[in-house]
Design a protein around this motif. Structure first.
Motif, PDB file in Angstrom:
ATOM      1  N   ILE A 100       0.818  -1.223   0.000  1.00  0.00           N
ATOM      2  CA  ILE A 100       0.000   0.000   0.000  1.00  0.00           C
ATOM      3  C   ILE A 100       0.847   1.267   0.000  1.00  0.00           C
ATOM      4  O   ILE A 100       0.329   2.380  -0.106  1.00  0.00           O
ATOM      5  CB  ILE A 100      -0.955  -0.003   1.219  1.00  0.00           C
ATOM      6  N   TRP A 120      -5.717   0.505  -4.037  1.00  0.00           N
ATOM      7  CA  TRP A 120      -5.057  -0.687  -3.505  1.00  0.00           C
ATOM      8  C   TRP A 120      -5.890  -1.947  -3.726  1.00  0.00           C
ATOM      9  O   TRP A 120      -5.379  -3.057  -3.620  1.00  0.00           O
ATOM     10  CB  TRP A 120      -4.739  -0.505  -2.020  1.00  0.00           C
ATOM     11  N   TYR A 121      -7.153  -1.786  -4.097  1.00  0.00           N
ATOM     12  CA  TYR A 121      -7.993  -2.960  -4.373  1.00  0.00           C
ATOM     13  C   TYR A 121      -7.638  -3.639  -5.695  1.00  0.00           C
ATOM     14  O   TYR A 121      -8.243  -4.653  -6.049  1.00  0.00           O
ATOM     15  CB  TYR A 121      -9.465  -2.570  -4.324  1.00  0.00           C
ATOM     16  N   PHE A 141      -3.315  -9.365   2.006  1.00  0.00           N
ATOM     17  CA  PHE A 141      -4.003  -8.104   1.712  1.00  0.00           C
ATOM     18  C   PHE A 141      -5.423  -8.125   2.266  1.00  0.00           C
ATOM     19  O   PHE A 141      -5.851  -7.187   2.948  1.00  0.00           O
ATOM     20  CB  PHE A 141      -4.038  -7.866   0.205  1.00  0.00           C
ATOM     21  N   VAL A 145      -6.360  -5.282   5.036  1.00  0.00           N
ATOM     22  CA  VAL A 145      -6.940  -4.032   4.534  1.00  0.00           C
ATOM     23  C   VAL A 145      -8.044  -3.460   5.425  1.00  0.00           C
ATOM     24  O   VAL A 145      -8.119  -2.230   5.599  1.00  0.00           O
ATOM     25  CB  VAL A 145      -7.413  -4.182   3.064  1.00  0.00           C
ATOM     26  N   ILE A 148      -6.216  -1.542   8.087  1.00  0.00           N
ATOM     27  CA  ILE A 148      -5.548  -0.367   7.515  1.00  0.00           C
ATOM     28  C   ILE A 148      -6.562   0.752   7.288  1.00  0.00           C
ATOM     29  O   ILE A 148      -6.304   1.924   7.604  1.00  0.00           O
ATOM     30  CB  ILE A 148      -4.839  -0.741   6.200  1.00  0.00           C
ATOM     31  N   GLU A 149      -7.710   0.400   6.752  1.00  0.00           N
ATOM     32  CA  GLU A 149      -8.730   1.416   6.497  1.00  0.00           C
ATOM     33  C   GLU A 149      -9.293   1.973   7.799  1.00  0.00           C
ATOM     34  O   GLU A 149      -9.656   3.159   7.867  1.00  0.00           O
ATOM     35  CB  GLU A 149      -9.824   0.836   5.607  1.00  0.00           C
ATOM     36  N   THR A 213     -14.268  -6.892   2.658  1.00  0.00           N
ATOM     37  CA  THR A 213     -13.800  -5.529   2.977  1.00  0.00           C
ATOM     38  C   THR A 213     -14.928  -4.511   3.130  1.00  0.00           C
ATOM     39  O   THR A 213     -14.656  -3.318   3.256  1.00  0.00           O
ATOM     40  CB  THR A 213     -12.819  -5.035   1.897  1.00  0.00           C
TER      41      THR A 213
END
Length: 279
Positions: A100, A120-121, A141, A145, A148-149, A213
């Motif tokens: 990322i 990043w997706y 990932f 993720v 991270i978000e 996600t």
């Protein structure tokens, strides 16, 4: 009489007509877009005044209209505030970094809105389907993720994620249109057209991506996009509704009266070469 019974009485032709609205006229679209663009300018003023930071992610299948809606968003605002980010394939150096990392380099500072035309997706979509990442890299990932978000949002950044959804038939039609139209040839690549053949592989990849996600902190918003004009208006209106901006009073300058021409100054410019008036 139930809604279902009413549909039965109408018959297939009327049912189809009810389900599919008539195409939006360009004049109506431009009128509604103008109203939204005024609000985008107000959003811009608020972002600059408050130092807000916004990230908007645009994902979707090839031809879904990501670039088109971004161009309408940025049409009447400052590129210093609304930054359109469309990253190319990673370099060898970038491949050696945290995945990322190259995206974070473009994150907004105070008073900026960053529009990611793909994000990043990519790892959950094209990289997974085309084998550009390993199974372990993909699974890492998907595991990381959401956290991270959460950190992005907890840091005070407004994060919005849109997935533009286009049907298989409409995607094929749009690819054919790009092939026929010379001004759209730059949009074509073997990688893009391969997505037609791999429609169902991408379907599974996107289904898994959304399941893994779509979180309360950072939800996905699906944008039905077969109707381009309505999709653009719907997305922009929704984006504006999700950012708590307020109208900020702007002190507009007045146009001053020009000073009189000095006696020794001639009219016009001393140019030897002037662009021919071909039109």
């Amino acid at each position: 009489m139930s809604q279902k019974d009413a549909v039965k009485r109408k018959g297939p032709a009327l049912e189809e007509a009810d389900d599919i609205p008539s195409p939006m006229k360009r004049k109506e679209f431009e009128s509604e877009l103008r109203k939204l663009q005024v609000k985008l300018v107000r959003l811009q003023t608020w972002v600059k005044a408050t130092g807000a930071r916004v990230i908007v992610i645009f994902e979707g299948r090839d031809t879904a209209g990501k670039g088109g809606v971004i161009s309408r968003i940025t049409q009447r605002v400052s590129p210093r505030v609304f930054r359109h980010i469309a990253l190319p394939a990673p370099t060898e150096r970038e491949k050696s970094q945290l995945y990322i990392q190259r995206y974070m380099a473009h994150f907004p500072a105070a008073g900026e809105i960053v529009l990611f035309d793909r994000s990043w997706y990519n790892r959950a979509g094209v990289e997974r389907v085309m084998g550009f990442c390993s199974k372990d890299e993909y699974e890492r990932f998907m595991r990381l993720v959401p956290s991270i978000e959460r950190e992005i949002v907890d840091n005070g950044i407004i994060l919005l994620k849109y997935f533009l959804d286009v049907s298989q038939d409409e995607q094929r039609r749009r690819f054919a249109d790009r092939i026929d139209d010379p001004v759209k040839h730059w949009k074509l690549s073997p990688m893009d057209t391969e997505s037609v053949r791999l429609w169902w592989d991408y379907t599974v990849a996107y289904q898994d991506m959304l399941r893994g996600t779509d979180t309360p902190v950072s939800p996905w918003y699906i944008v039905p996009s077969d109707d381009k004009r309505r999709a653009r208006l719907n997305l922009i209106a929704h984006m504006l509704s999700k950012i708590p901006y307020e109208k900020v009073k702007v002190d507009l300058p007045r146009v001053p009266k020009a000073e009189p021409k000095p006696k020794r100054v001639e009219e016009g410019l001393p140019a030897n070469n002037v662009v021919p008036a071909q039109y």
